[in-house]
Enzyme design. Structure first.
Site, PDB file in Angstrom:
ATOM      1  CB  ALA A  96      -0.904   0.004   1.225  1.00 33.45           C
ATOM      2  CB  ALA A  97       2.299   3.266  -2.235  1.00 30.91           C
ATOM      3  CB  SER A  98       1.390   8.058  -1.963  1.00 29.07           C
ATOM      4  OG  SER A  98       1.682   7.800  -3.315  1.00 29.07           O
ATOM      5  CG  LEU A  99      -1.208   8.318  -5.595  1.00 29.64           C
ATOM      6  CD1 LEU A  99      -1.051   8.533  -7.088  1.00 29.64           C
ATOM      7  CD2 LEU A  99      -1.706   9.597  -4.925  1.00 29.64           C
ATOM      8  CB  ALA A 100      -3.402   2.852  -5.375  1.00 27.93           C
ATOM      9  CD  GLN A 101      -5.700  -1.000   0.299  1.00 23.50           C
ATOM     10  OE1 GLN A 101      -5.504  -0.046   1.056  1.00 23.50           O
ATOM     11  NE2 GLN A 101      -6.351  -2.086   0.675  1.00 23.50           N
ATOM     12  CB  VAL A 102      -0.974  -3.241  -5.290  1.00 23.25           C
ATOM     13  CG1 VAL A 102      -0.813  -4.365  -6.294  1.00 23.25           C
ATOM     14  CG2 VAL A 102      -0.809  -1.886  -5.981  1.00 23.25           C
ATOM     15  CG  ASP A 117       7.273   8.751  -7.911  1.00 24.18           C
ATOM     16  OD1 ASP A 117       8.192   9.235  -7.220  1.00 24.18           O
ATOM     17  OD2 ASP A 117       6.162   8.438  -7.445  1.00 24.18           O
ATOM     18  CE  LYS A 158      -1.318   2.785  -8.541  1.00 19.84           C
ATOM     19  NZ  LYS A 158      -0.100   3.331  -9.190  1.00 19.84           N
TER      20      LYS A 158
HETATM   21  N1  LIG Z   1       2.245  -5.298 -11.017  1.00 18.61           N
HETATM   22  C1  LIG Z   1       2.628  -5.420  -9.732  1.00 18.61           C
HETATM   23  N2  LIG Z   1       3.041  -6.608  -9.242  1.00 18.61           N
HETATM   24  C2  LIG Z   1       3.429  -6.741  -7.964  1.00 18.61           C
HETATM   25  N3  LIG Z   1       3.425  -5.717  -7.054  1.00 18.61           N
HETATM   26  C3  LIG Z   1       3.027  -4.494  -7.465  1.00 18.61           C
HETATM   27  C4  LIG Z   1       2.607  -4.285  -8.816  1.00 18.61           C
HETATM   28  N4  LIG Z   1       2.260  -2.976  -8.937  1.00 18.61           N
HETATM   29  C5  LIG Z   1       2.470  -2.413  -7.734  1.00 18.61           C
HETATM   30  N5  LIG Z   1       2.926  -3.308  -6.821  1.00 18.61           N
HETATM   31  C6  LIG Z   1       3.262  -3.032  -5.403  1.00 18.61           C
HETATM   32  O1  LIG Z   1       2.343  -2.079  -4.910  1.00 18.61           O
HETATM   33  C7  LIG Z   1       2.998  -0.896  -4.474  1.00 18.61           C
HETATM   34  C8  LIG Z   1       2.130   0.314  -4.772  1.00 18.61           C
HETATM   35  O2  LIG Z   1       1.885   0.415  -6.158  1.00 18.61           O
HETATM   36  P1  LIG Z   1       2.148   1.780  -6.914  1.00 18.61           P
HETATM   37  O3  LIG Z   1       1.743   1.598  -8.330  1.00 18.61           O
HETATM   38  O4  LIG Z   1       3.556   2.195  -6.673  1.00 18.61           O
HETATM   39  O5  LIG Z   1       1.120   2.763  -6.165  1.00 18.61           O
HETATM   40  P2  LIG Z   1       1.272   4.323  -5.743  1.00 18.61           P
HETATM   41  O6  LIG Z   1       0.933   5.088  -6.973  1.00 18.61           O
HETATM   42  O7  LIG Z   1       0.272   4.513  -4.643  1.00 18.61           O
HETATM   43  O8  LIG Z   1       2.677   4.523  -5.293  1.00 18.61           O
HETATM   44  C9  LIG Z   1       4.339  -0.904  -5.179  1.00 18.61           C
HETATM   45  O9  LIG Z   1       5.291  -0.195  -4.429  1.00 18.61           O
HETATM   46  C10 LIG Z   1       4.638  -2.400  -5.266  1.00 18.61           C
HETATM   47  O10 LIG Z   1       5.182  -2.848  -4.044  1.00 18.61           O
HETATM   48 MG   LIG Z   2       4.443   3.953  -6.002  1.00 16.64          MG
END
Ligand SMILES: Nc1ncnc2c1ncn2[C@@H]1O[C@H](COP(=O)(O)OP(=O)(O)O)[C@@H](O)[C@H]1O
Ligand SMILES: [Mg+2]
Length: 444
Positions: free
Chosen positions: A134-140, A286, A154
């Site tokens: 989970a990060a700033s805009l979304a969780q995955v 980024d 995402k």
């Molecule tokens: N395709 C993917 N496969 C595996 N893990 C992913 C994938 N996309 C994102 N993640 C995990 O999810 C986190 C958050 O996704 P991200 O796209 O960076 O979101 P944000 O825009 O909120 O930073 C990433 O730092 C990574 O750890």
């Molecule tokens: Mg990110």
């Protein structure tokens, strides 16, 4: 959970106050420690500084997790600066790159179903309730499609668009106030660039297009990958893509144990960014460690998170290229000219000042090249050696198109320091600047 709506004025004031108080406490603690270090000189001062940094970092972490939005993004950026930031901040704030406390699953389910217009089970065979990250805009979340394909989903935080809009308003007000007090530095290009990029970052359809465009640049390289997009399940707030498996690039010990050659990874990273910025004029904006994975078994670099990408207007790309060429040739005059044409301005407005800054940049580049690294000590040493003329006439205006270029360079320098990979940046850039990108991956 507040749905996509803007913050009220009261809420915005509250956020600003919460942030201001934290900032004041952190600042006062640093001041009092400086006083102690100078006047009382306790023998355990080094430990006291470490303890202070940890306290400060934890307080900043708490406020970032509580307020989220742009504040969290700012802390992610700061945490990636291994070249200038004390370790405790890197460690604690580094959690914000991909380990933010997630939203509960019912919120996720609701958003997925709203975006797809059908029950979650009709689109996915399985969907793990616990997110991968989970990060700033979304969780995955990890999930499986009906045909058995493993995907990463995402899911945009429902309240994030409102938070970001409110923060941008606050930031504009703050920068305007700072602009009155500190008339010299023109901060507005920074806010303008941020204001232009944020709405795009919140549109995952745009992010999907960015990912595919960048993937197309690197089709013939086998040392870098971008997750494939599943368009039929992607909307503005939901992005379904290929599930990648890898370790965060900053986990150097684990990667080393797995036998990954960190120097080769860093080389790939620099080449990939040189190609995007200097040749293609379209780049990932980024590259903090949360957005870069390394596959432990293949050593391939995985690029993630294409929300923040930047198209450089052609004449800017050419001038950046001129600047890089001049830097490599050690031609200070041509570097200065490129800075002028790009639109940099110094306090006294004289073009000669930019030539002096160019000379300083060349010296810094040489130093870094000899040392093969940028760490806090080198940075501090270089900072002390800045001539007074430049101190008195710093750059006061950065062209807004280059704000993200600066951000990327800062993040890559931070990564290089963190990885301790000691690659020769300038040598790697040479072929791109000469217009003959090196033979592609694979043979390394
Ligand atoms: N395709 C993917 N496969 C595996 N893990 C992913 C994938 N996309 C994102 N993640 C995990 O999810 C986190 C958050 O996704 P991200 O796209 O960076 O979101 P944000 O825009 O909120 O930073 C990433 O730092 C990574 O750890
Ligand atoms: Mg990110």
């Amino acid at each position: 959970m507040s749905r996509d709506r803007s913050l009220s004025v009261g809420e915005r004031v509250d956020r600003a106050r919460r942030l201001g108080l934290t900032f004041a406490r952190v600042y006062l603690r640093i001041r009092s420690h400086r006083f102690m270090a100078r006047r009382l000189r306790p023998s355990d001062m080094a430990e006291r500084w470490q303890a202070l940094h940890r306290t400060n970092a934890e307080e900043i972490y708490d406020v970032a997790v509580e307020l989220q939005g742009l504040i969290l993004k700012g802390c992610q950026f700061a945490s990636a600066r291994a070249d200038i930031l004390p370790k405790p901040y890197q460690q604690v704030l580094g959690l914000l790159q991909d380990r933010v406390p997630p939203h509960d699953f019912p919120v996720v389910r609701e958003l997925v179903e709203e975006e797809l217009g059908r029950p979650l089970e009709e689109a996915f065979q399985s969907f793990s309730e616990r997110p991968i990250a989970a990060a700033s805009l979304a969780q995955v979340h990890g999930a499986t499609l009906l045909d058995g394909t493993q995907v990463a989903v995402k899911v945009q935080y429902p309240e994030i668009a409102g938070l970001v809009r409110g923060d941008l308003k606050n930031l504009r007000a703050l920068f305007r106030a700072v602009g009155w007090l500190e008339r010299d530095f023109d901060l507005m290009p920074l806010v303008d660039e941020l204001g232009a990029n944020m709405p795009r970052e919140l549109d995952f359809v745009n992010e999907a297009a960015n990912a595919e465009r960048i993937a197309s640049f690197f089709e013939d390289r086998d040392d870098v990958v971008v997750p494939r997009i599943h368009h039929e399940l992607t909307t503005r707030r939901l992005l379904v893509m290929e599930r990648m498996h890898g370790l965060k690039i900053s986990r150097t010990a684990a990667l080393g144990e797995a036998g990954v050659d960190l120097k080769a990874v860093m080389t790939t990273l620099i080449e990939v960014f040189a190609e995007m910025m200097l040749i293609r004029g379209f780049f990932h904006g980024d590259p903090h460690p949360g957005n870069l994975l390394v596959e432990p078994d293949t050593g391939r670099l995985v690029l993630l998170d294409f929300g923040l990408a930047k198209e450089l207007p052609e004449q800017f790309r050419e001038q950046v290229m001129h600047f890089a060429a001049a830097l490599l040739q050690g031609d200070v005059d041509a570097m200065g000219e490129a800075l002028i044409v790009l639109g940099f301005e110094t306090r006294d407005g004289r073009q000669e000042s930019l030539h002096e800054i160019a000379a300083l940049m060349l010296r810094v580049a040489k130093e870094i090249r000899e040392q093969r690294r940028v760490d806090p000590e080198t940075v501090a040493k270089l900072r002390e050696e800045i001539p007074d003329r430049i101190r008195e006439n710093p750059i006061v205006r950065i062209p807004h198109h280059l704000v993200l270029v600066g951000r990327v360079l800062a993040l890559l320098t931070g990564l290089n320091a963190g990885l301790g990979a000691k690659v020769d940046f300038l040598k790697l850039l040479m072929p791109f600047v000469l217009g003959v990108p090196p033979a592609r991956g694979g043979e390394r």
